[in-house]
Design a protein around this motif. Sequence first.
Motif, PDB file in Angstrom:
ATOM      1  N   ALA A  52       2.303   0.486  -6.440  1.00  0.00           N
ATOM      2  CA  ALA A  52       1.504  -0.182  -5.415  1.00  0.00           C
ATOM      3  C   ALA A  52       2.106  -1.531  -5.040  1.00  0.00           C
ATOM      4  CB  ALA A  52       0.073  -0.357  -5.915  1.00  0.00           C
ATOM      5  N   LEU A  53       2.671  -2.226  -6.059  1.00  0.00           N
ATOM      6  CA  LEU A  53       3.280  -3.531  -5.784  1.00  0.00           C
ATOM      7  C   LEU A  53       4.548  -3.347  -4.986  1.00  0.00           C
ATOM      8  CD1 LEU A  53       3.187  -6.569  -6.162  1.00  0.00           C
ATOM      9  CD2 LEU A  53       4.333  -6.287  -8.375  1.00  0.00           C
ATOM     10  N   VAL A  54       5.290  -2.250  -5.259  1.00  0.00           N
ATOM     11  CA  VAL A  54       6.519  -2.008  -4.510  1.00  0.00           C
ATOM     12  C   VAL A  54       6.177  -1.699  -3.058  1.00  0.00           C
ATOM     13  CG1 VAL A  54       8.522  -0.503  -4.296  1.00  0.00           C
ATOM     14  CG2 VAL A  54       7.757  -1.243  -6.563  1.00  0.00           C
ATOM     15  N   ASP A  55       5.098  -0.919  -2.832  1.00  0.00           N
ATOM     16  CA  ASP A  55       4.703  -0.607  -1.460  1.00  0.00           C
ATOM     17  C   ASP A  55       4.295  -1.879  -0.705  1.00  0.00           C
ATOM     18  OD1 ASP A  55       5.219   2.016  -1.985  1.00  0.00           O
ATOM     19  OD2 ASP A  55       3.123   2.510  -2.496  1.00  0.00           O
ATOM     20  N   HIS A  56       3.560  -2.714  -1.399  1.00  0.00           N
ATOM     21  CA  HIS A  56       3.136  -3.967  -0.753  1.00  0.00           C
ATOM     22  C   HIS A  56       4.343  -4.854  -0.434  1.00  0.00           C
ATOM     23  CE1 HIS A  56       0.709  -7.388   0.320  1.00  0.00           C
ATOM     24  NE2 HIS A  56       1.319  -8.138  -0.659  1.00  0.00           N
ATOM     25  N   ALA A  57       5.301  -4.882  -1.364  1.00  0.00           N
ATOM     26  CA  ALA A  57       6.490  -5.687  -1.133  1.00  0.00           C
ATOM     27  C   ALA A  57       7.306  -5.144   0.023  1.00  0.00           C
ATOM     28  CB  ALA A  57       7.330  -5.741  -2.403  1.00  0.00           C
ATOM     29  N   ARG A  58       7.339  -3.799   0.168  1.00  0.00           N
ATOM     30  CA  ARG A  58       8.083  -3.220   1.278  1.00  0.00           C
ATOM     31  C   ARG A  58       7.450  -3.606   2.614  1.00  0.00           C
ATOM     32  NH1 ARG A  58       8.537   1.233  -0.730  1.00  0.00           N
ATOM     33  NH2 ARG A  58      10.731   1.179  -1.351  1.00  0.00           N
ATOM     34  N   LYS A  59       6.121  -3.616   2.656  1.00  0.00           N
ATOM     35  CA  LYS A  59       5.443  -4.028   3.884  1.00  0.00           C
ATOM     36  C   LYS A  59       5.772  -5.492   4.232  1.00  0.00           C
ATOM     37  CE  LYS A  59       1.496  -0.848   3.328  1.00  0.00           C
ATOM     38  NZ  LYS A  59       0.038  -0.771   3.163  1.00  0.00           N
ATOM     39  N   VAL A  60       5.774  -6.327   3.197  1.00  0.00           N
ATOM     40  CA  VAL A  60       6.108  -7.746   3.429  1.00  0.00           C
ATOM     41  C   VAL A  60       7.535  -7.877   3.926  1.00  0.00           C
ATOM     42  CG1 VAL A  60       6.428  -9.978   2.311  1.00  0.00           C
ATOM     43  CG2 VAL A  60       4.430  -8.586   1.759  1.00  0.00           C
ATOM     44  N   ALA A  61       8.472  -7.077   3.334  1.00  0.00           N
ATOM     45  CA  ALA A  61       9.862  -7.151   3.757  1.00  0.00           C
ATOM     46  C   ALA A  61      10.019  -6.651   5.172  1.00  0.00           C
ATOM     47  CB  ALA A  61      10.734  -6.353   2.798  1.00  0.00           C
ATOM     48  N   ARG A  99       9.916 -10.000  12.161  1.00  0.00           N
ATOM     49  CA  ARG A  99       9.720 -11.311  12.760  1.00  0.00           C
ATOM     50  C   ARG A  99      11.035 -12.089  12.875  1.00  0.00           C
ATOM     51  NH1 ARG A  99       7.535 -14.576   9.946  1.00  0.00           N
ATOM     52  NH2 ARG A  99       7.100 -13.480   7.977  1.00  0.00           N
ATOM     53  N   THR A 100      11.901 -11.959  11.873  1.00  0.00           N
ATOM     54  CA  THR A 100      13.116 -12.781  11.845  1.00  0.00           C
ATOM     55  C   THR A 100      14.372 -12.011  12.184  1.00  0.00           C
ATOM     56  OG1 THR A 100      13.449 -12.360   9.489  1.00  0.00           O
ATOM     57  CG2 THR A 100      12.081 -14.248  10.083  1.00  0.00           C
ATOM     58  N   GLY A 101      14.333 -10.709  12.059  1.00  0.00           N
ATOM     59  CA  GLY A 101      15.518  -9.912  12.326  1.00  0.00           C
ATOM     60  C   GLY A 101      16.491  -9.895  11.180  1.00  0.00           C
ATOM     61  N   SER A 102      16.163 -10.445  10.029  1.00  0.00           N
ATOM     62  CA  SER A 102      17.041 -10.464   8.869  1.00  0.00           C
ATOM     63  C   SER A 102      16.269  -9.994   7.657  1.00  0.00           C
ATOM     64  CB  SER A 102      17.594 -11.867   8.620  1.00  0.00           C
ATOM     65  OG  SER A 102      16.527 -12.779   8.390  1.00  0.00           O
ATOM     66  N   ARG A 103      17.041  -9.539   6.673  1.00  0.00           N
ATOM     67  CA  ARG A 103      16.403  -9.069   5.457  1.00  0.00           C
ATOM     68  C   ARG A 103      15.785 -10.243   4.707  1.00  0.00           C
ATOM     69  NH1 ARG A 103      20.504  -5.677   2.015  1.00  0.00           N
ATOM     70  NH2 ARG A 103      18.615  -5.640   0.716  1.00  0.00           N
ATOM     71  N   ILE A 104      14.732  -9.917   3.994  1.00  0.00           N
ATOM     72  CA  ILE A 104      14.063 -10.941   3.216  1.00  0.00           C
ATOM     73  C   ILE A 104      14.835 -11.207   1.938  1.00  0.00           C
ATOM     74  CG2 ILE A 104      12.555  -9.297   1.990  1.00  0.00           C
ATOM     75  CD1 ILE A 104      10.320 -11.414   2.253  1.00  0.00           C
ATOM     76  N   ASP A 105      14.932 -12.455   1.558  1.00  0.00           N
ATOM     77  CA  ASP A 105      15.628 -12.809   0.316  1.00  0.00           C
ATOM     78  C   ASP A 105      14.650 -12.857  -0.823  1.00  0.00           C
ATOM     79  OD1 ASP A 105      15.289 -16.224   0.039  1.00  0.00           O
ATOM     80  OD2 ASP A 105      14.680 -15.149   1.871  1.00  0.00           O
TER      81      ASP A 105
END
Length: 222
Positions: free
Chosen positions: A178-187, A193-199
């Motif tokens: 569930a945490l991985v799914d949530h993190a994927r949504k955030v990424a 929004r930014t056009g770049s991968r999240i760090d």
Amino acid sequence: MPRSIRPDAVLVQAVIAGALSFAHLHDLAAAAGQIGWKAWAYPISVDLLLVAAWRRLRSDGPSRLAWCWFLIALVASLGANVATAGFLDLQHPPAWLRFGIAGWPALAFLGGTLLAHSPTAEDRVPDPPAPAAPEPAPQIPEPAASAPASEPAEIPAADEPPALPAADPTPAAPVPAALVDHARKVADDHHARTGSRIDTDTLRARLGVPPQLADAIAAQLA
């Protein structure tokens, strides 16, 4: 041959003038009541004071002391010459003349003492020379402050996506799905929004998880 005697006109004139002045002083002293040898002593006193003052002027140069007594003796001699020429009644001399003749010995004694015992130019001890002022120490110029070395201008690096940290060789803890799914949504939202991968740092800040867990989630999203 014996040398012929040639009379000097100046010397003859001086002898005549001295004899007349001597006689006038004698007559004036006698008229003022000085009789006998006293009347002869007055012209000697006046002439000696005149000669002493003139000699002081010739030997030591002009000075107030010598000029003062020279003028006093000269006035006394000239006064006697004028007084005996009929300007005064020597049969009935005035009181001021008697007073002057009576006071002359003390005045002449004072003048002769001062002329004889005052220090001359040879007797004066020269003042010690003033000590020379110490020379100022040479000033050593201070070295000029060197200009600070200019730092090399930083060349801005090209915009590159930050590299993800290397994976920890130690086995990572299992991450809940569930945490991985949530993190994927955030990424995905960050990429949209930014056009770049999240760090990793941004992901950790968004999820509020510790660094090791954020690294494990980033590994799952890669």
